[in-house]
Design a protein around this motif. Structure first.
Motif, PDB file in Angstrom:
ATOM      1  N   ALA A   1      41.434  -1.940 -88.992  1.00  0.00           N
ATOM      2  CA  ALA A   1      41.738  -0.610 -88.454  1.00  0.00           C
ATOM      3  C   ALA A   1      41.620   0.433 -89.558  1.00  0.00           C
ATOM      4  N   ASP A   2      41.095   1.605 -89.199  1.00  0.00           N
ATOM      5  CA  ASP A   2      41.024   2.710 -90.160  1.00  0.00           C
ATOM      6  C   ASP A   2      41.530   3.973 -89.494  1.00  0.00           C
ATOM      7  N   THR A   3      41.795   4.971 -90.315  1.00  0.00           N
ATOM      8  CA  THR A   3      42.283   6.268 -89.825  1.00  0.00           C
ATOM      9  C   THR A   3      41.204   7.328 -89.933  1.00  0.00           C
ATOM     10  N   GLY A   4      39.941   6.878 -89.863  1.00  0.00           N
ATOM     11  CA  GLY A   4      38.815   7.789 -90.000  1.00  0.00           C
ATOM     12  C   GLY A   4      38.614   8.676 -88.796  1.00  0.00           C
ATOM     13  N   PRO A   5      37.428   9.291 -88.682  1.00  0.00           N
ATOM     14  CA  PRO A   5      37.169  10.236 -87.592  1.00  0.00           C
ATOM     15  C   PRO A   5      37.101   9.578 -86.222  1.00  0.00           C
ATOM     16  N   GLY A   6      36.976   8.258 -86.178  1.00  0.00           N
ATOM     17  CA  GLY A   6      36.957   7.562 -84.900  1.00  0.00           C
ATOM     18  C   GLY A   6      35.601   7.611 -84.219  1.00  0.00           C
ATOM     19  N   ILE A   7      35.543   7.000 -83.038  1.00  0.00           N
ATOM     20  CA  ILE A   7      34.304   6.918 -82.252  1.00  0.00           C
ATOM     21  C   ILE A   7      34.578   7.533 -80.894  1.00  0.00           C
ATOM     22  N   PRO A   8      33.713   8.435 -80.414  1.00  0.00           N
ATOM     23  CA  PRO A   8      33.915   9.008 -79.073  1.00  0.00           C
ATOM     24  C   PRO A   8      33.977   7.916 -78.015  1.00  0.00           C
ATOM     25  N   ALA A   9      34.775   8.147 -76.993  1.00  0.00           N
ATOM     26  CA  ALA A   9      34.967   7.130 -75.950  1.00  0.00           C
ATOM     27  C   ALA A   9      33.664   6.742 -75.267  1.00  0.00           C
ATOM     28  N   ASP A  10      32.737   7.696 -75.085  1.00  0.00           N
ATOM     29  CA  ASP A  10      31.488   7.378 -74.399  1.00  0.00           C
ATOM     30  C   ASP A  10      30.537   6.558 -75.268  1.00  0.00           C
ATOM     31  N   GLU A  11      30.824   6.474 -76.579  1.00  0.00           N
ATOM     32  CA  GLU A  11      29.965   5.700 -77.465  1.00  0.00           C
ATOM     33  C   GLU A  11      30.507   4.301 -77.745  1.00  0.00           C
ATOM     34  N   LEU A  12      31.773   4.045 -77.412  1.00  0.00           N
ATOM     35  CA  LEU A  12      32.380   2.746 -77.702  1.00  0.00           C
ATOM     36  C   LEU A  12      31.603   1.565 -77.089  1.00  0.00           C
ATOM     37  N   PRO A  13      31.098   1.673 -75.826  1.00  0.00           N
ATOM     38  CA  PRO A  13      30.383   0.521 -75.272  1.00  0.00           C
ATOM     39  C   PRO A  13      29.069   0.204 -75.987  1.00  0.00           C
ATOM     40  N   HIS A  14      28.577   1.116 -76.848  1.00  0.00           N
ATOM     41  CA  HIS A  14      27.256   0.931 -77.449  1.00  0.00           C
ATOM     42  C   HIS A  14      27.300   0.602 -78.937  1.00  0.00           C
ATOM     43  N   VAL A  15      28.487   0.562 -79.541  1.00  0.00           N
ATOM     44  CA  VAL A  15      28.550   0.479 -80.997  1.00  0.00           C
ATOM     45  C   VAL A  15      27.997  -0.831 -81.541  1.00  0.00           C
ATOM     46  N   PHE A  16      27.961  -1.893 -80.721  1.00  0.00           N
ATOM     47  CA  PHE A  16      27.466  -3.175 -81.206  1.00  0.00           C
ATOM     48  C   PHE A  16      25.996  -3.409 -80.863  1.00  0.00           C
ATOM     49  N   GLN A  17      25.336  -2.368 -80.343  1.00  0.00           N
ATOM     50  CA  GLN A  17      23.911  -2.490 -80.052  1.00  0.00           C
ATOM     51  C   GLN A  17      23.091  -2.242 -81.314  1.00  0.00           C
ATOM     52  N   ARG A  18      21.896  -2.798 -81.325  1.00  0.00           N
ATOM     53  CA  ARG A  18      21.018  -2.628 -82.479  1.00  0.00           C
ATOM     54  C   ARG A  18      20.688  -1.158 -82.701  1.00  0.00           C
ATOM     55  N   LEU A  19      20.754  -0.751 -83.944  1.00  0.00           N
ATOM     56  CA  LEU A  19      20.299   0.575 -84.383  1.00  0.00           C
ATOM     57  C   LEU A  19      21.051   1.720 -83.710  1.00  0.00           C
ATOM     58  N   TRP A  20      22.202   1.432 -83.133  1.00  0.00           N
ATOM     59  CA  TRP A  20      22.988   2.515 -82.520  1.00  0.00           C
ATOM     60  C   TRP A  20      23.808   3.210 -83.611  1.00  0.00           C
ATOM     61  N   ARG A  21      23.628   4.508 -83.715  1.00  0.00           N
ATOM     62  CA  ARG A  21      24.340   5.256 -84.745  1.00  0.00           C
ATOM     63  C   ARG A  21      25.103   6.434 -84.170  1.00  0.00           C
ATOM     64  N   GLY A  22      25.017   6.657 -82.882  1.00  0.00           N
ATOM     65  CA  GLY A  22      25.799   7.697 -82.230  1.00  0.00           C
ATOM     66  C   GLY A  22      25.309   9.101 -82.508  1.00  0.00           C
ATOM     67  N   ALA A  23      26.142  10.054 -82.122  1.00  0.00           N
ATOM     68  CA  ALA A  23      25.759  11.467 -82.228  1.00  0.00           C
ATOM     69  C   ALA A  23      25.703  11.942 -83.668  1.00  0.00           C
ATOM     70  N   GLU A  24      26.384  11.258 -84.584  1.00  0.00           N
ATOM     71  CA  GLU A  24      26.418  11.692 -85.989  1.00  0.00           C
ATOM     72  C   GLU A  24      25.353  10.978 -86.826  1.00  0.00           C
ATOM     73  N   ALA A  25      24.326  10.449 -86.185  1.00  0.00           N
ATOM     74  CA  ALA A  25      23.342   9.643 -86.905  1.00  0.00           C
ATOM     75  C   ALA A  25      22.661  10.425 -88.019  1.00  0.00           C
ATOM     76  N   ARG A  26      22.417  11.699 -87.804  1.00  0.00           N
ATOM     77  CA  ARG A  26      21.669  12.476 -88.815  1.00  0.00           C
ATOM     78  C   ARG A  26      22.528  12.840 -90.024  1.00  0.00           C
ATOM     79  N   SER A  27      23.838  12.882 -89.813  1.00  0.00           N
ATOM     80  CA  SER A  27      24.693  13.318 -90.912  1.00  0.00           C
ATOM     81  C   SER A  27      25.303  12.159 -91.694  1.00  0.00           C
ATOM     82  N   VAL A  28      25.106  10.917 -91.220  1.00  0.00           N
ATOM     83  CA  VAL A  28      25.695   9.751 -91.871  1.00  0.00           C
ATOM     84  C   VAL A  28      24.598   8.746 -92.157  1.00  0.00           C
ATOM     85  N   ALA A  29      24.597   8.220 -93.387  1.00  0.00           N
ATOM     86  CA  ALA A  29      23.587   7.232 -93.742  1.00  0.00           C
ATOM     87  C   ALA A  29      23.887   5.904 -93.071  1.00  0.00           C
TER      88      ALA A  29
END
Length: 454
Positions: free
Chosen positions: A383-411
């Motif tokens: 568990a971390d206290t970071g910015p978290g993951i939006p609820a609509d992105e939680l079902p996709h976080v374990f998919q290949r190459l999924w980086r969410g809406a912040e993909a451009r700002s995070v390596a």
């Protein structure tokens, strides 16, 4: 629907023709055997009954003649009218002979051989002795002239009629069964041909009887899986191309600048180009790790190990990276978490989760590893206290190459969590992500307790 149109479907396919021919052969054979047996049995029964009736008629006629013989005290003056009536009622001609073979009735004055002349044209004759006072005084012969085929003809008509009805019923049943069997197969064959010809929407879409229905459903499921796999392959190729395009473009531009003399090959510029090669290397290594994780079930070296100890070791190894990111870390692993698993693979899974936390959390956030037992499972939570993951992105976080809406700002390549899922699944476990109300992200790994999965 006419019989021709009704049978046209099954007859259109070779299998339908073979099935229909087989059913008809069985039906015809059965009808033929049963008809023959019925006719033979009926004929024998009618013949036996008729013979019994004729013998009884001859016996009654002989009794009537014997009575007349006793009343007349001999053949002279014997009244044979009663015996003649019995013979006529049975459909026969009466011939009475004395014990010397001379004809004494139905008329008088007939010498030897006259009876043969009267009955030579008749094929069926029944004799009975005339017994008076315990002595045979003559014989009665009934010559049956009534055809014996009347009852048999009636029996033939009924049996043949029943055979015709049975044959038509068998034909209808054979056509129905053949149609029910071949229709799903034709639908599956047609769908398979269309699918192979490049029509991804082709489906059998037919509920057939029993195993054929299951086959049609299995084909449709297989087609869905193939379409989904093809879409995943195309999406993966596009995502990989996207991940590789940026560092390759930067490398190309930087090298062209150096080649054309627009920039000096100083340390700063070479370091920037080196960073791009490292980024390329990370993407390629992540893809290699994902491929290895997907086939982990074939290369797992399981042993009894403690997941809590593995987590503490991984945290110790990554402590410098977490400190560099400005994160605080801690553990709550008061109990042992015994599992039967590959320690190296689990080490890799936990390491990927900590690497994700170091990449996405903000300086000052906290990362905590905790664990407990739950029935036949061991549970490990990061568990971390970071910015978290939006609820609509939680079902996709374990998919290949999924980086969410912040993909451009995070390596990152978006493959780390996919590797974690493959590794945990290979051990018979599950992994899930949650976003607590207070913020942050919690990744939960559940694995079978040692001994529970063996």
């Amino acid at each position: 629907m006419t019989a021709d149109r009704w049978l046209r479907g099954p007859l259109r396919s070779p299998l339908g023709r073979r099935l229909l021919a087989a059913f008809l052969f069985v039906a015809l054979s059965s009808v033929a055997v049963l008809t023959t047996a019925a006719l033979v049995g009926t004929a024998q029964g009618l013949t036996s009954a008729q013979q019994n009736d004729r013998r009884e008629a001859a016996a009654r006629a002989a009794e009537a003649v014997a009575t007349a013989y006793q009343q007349a005290d001999g053949w002279a003056g014997a009244d044979l009218n009663a015996a003649s009536a019995i013979a006529g009622a049975a459909g026969a001609r009466l011939v009475v002979q004395d014990d010397d073979g001379r004809m004494v009735g139905p008329g008088r004055g007939m010498g030897p051989g006259m009876g043969g002349m009267l009955t030579a044209a008749n094929a069926t004759m029944v004799d009975a002795p005339i017994v008076v006072g315990g002595q045979t005084v003559g014989s009665v012969r009934l010559a049956f002239t009534t055809p014996a085929a009347t009852g048999r003809a009636v029996a033939w008509s009924w049996v043949l009629g029943a055979a015709a009805v049975a044959l038509l019923t068998a034909l209808a049943a054979a056509g129905y069964v053949t149609r029910r069997l071949t229709r799903p197969l034709q639908a599956i064959t047609g769908a398979a041909r269309r699918f192979a010809a490049g029509e991804p929407e082709a489906r059998a879409g037919l509920a057939g009887p029993g195993e054929l229905g299951e086959l049609a459903a299995a084909f449709d499921t297989m087609a869905d899986d193939m379409v989904r796999a093809d879409q995943d392959r195309r999406r993966l190729a596009a995502d990989v191309a996207h991940e590789l395009r940026t560092p390759l473009a930067a490398l190309q531009a930087g090298l062209e600048e150096l080649r054309d003399g627009l920039r000096e090959p100083d340390t700063e510029r070479l370091a920037a180009l080196h960073d791009q090669t490292l980024r390329l290397g990370r993407v390629v290594q992540d893809l290699a790790d994902l491929s290895a994780a997907e086939s982990a079930a074939l290369s797992l070296h399981r042993t009894d190990t403690d997941l809590a100890e593995i987590a503490r070791t991984v945290l110790s190894t990554h402590q410098a990276r977490l400190d560099a990111a400005g994160l605080h870390s801690g553990t709550d692993l008061a109990v042992a978490l015994p599992v039967y698993a590959d320690p190296d693979r689990l080490h890799q899974a936990v390491a990927n989760l900590l690497a994700n936390a170091a990449r996405y959390c903000r300086p000052g956030d906290r990362v905590t590893i905790s664990g407990h037992r739950s029935g036949d499972l061991v549970v490990l939570e990061i568990a971390d206290t970071g910015p978290g993951i939006p609820a609509d992105e939680l079902p996709h976080v374990f998919q290949r190459l999924w980086r969410g809406a912040e993909a451009r700002s995070v390596a990152g390549s978006g493959i780390g969590l996919a590797i974690v899922r493959e590794l945990v699944t290979a051990h018979g476990g599950t992994v899930s992500a949650a976003a607590p109300t207070g913020g942050g992200t919690t990744i939960t790994i559940r694995l079978p307790l040692a001994g529970a999965d063996r």
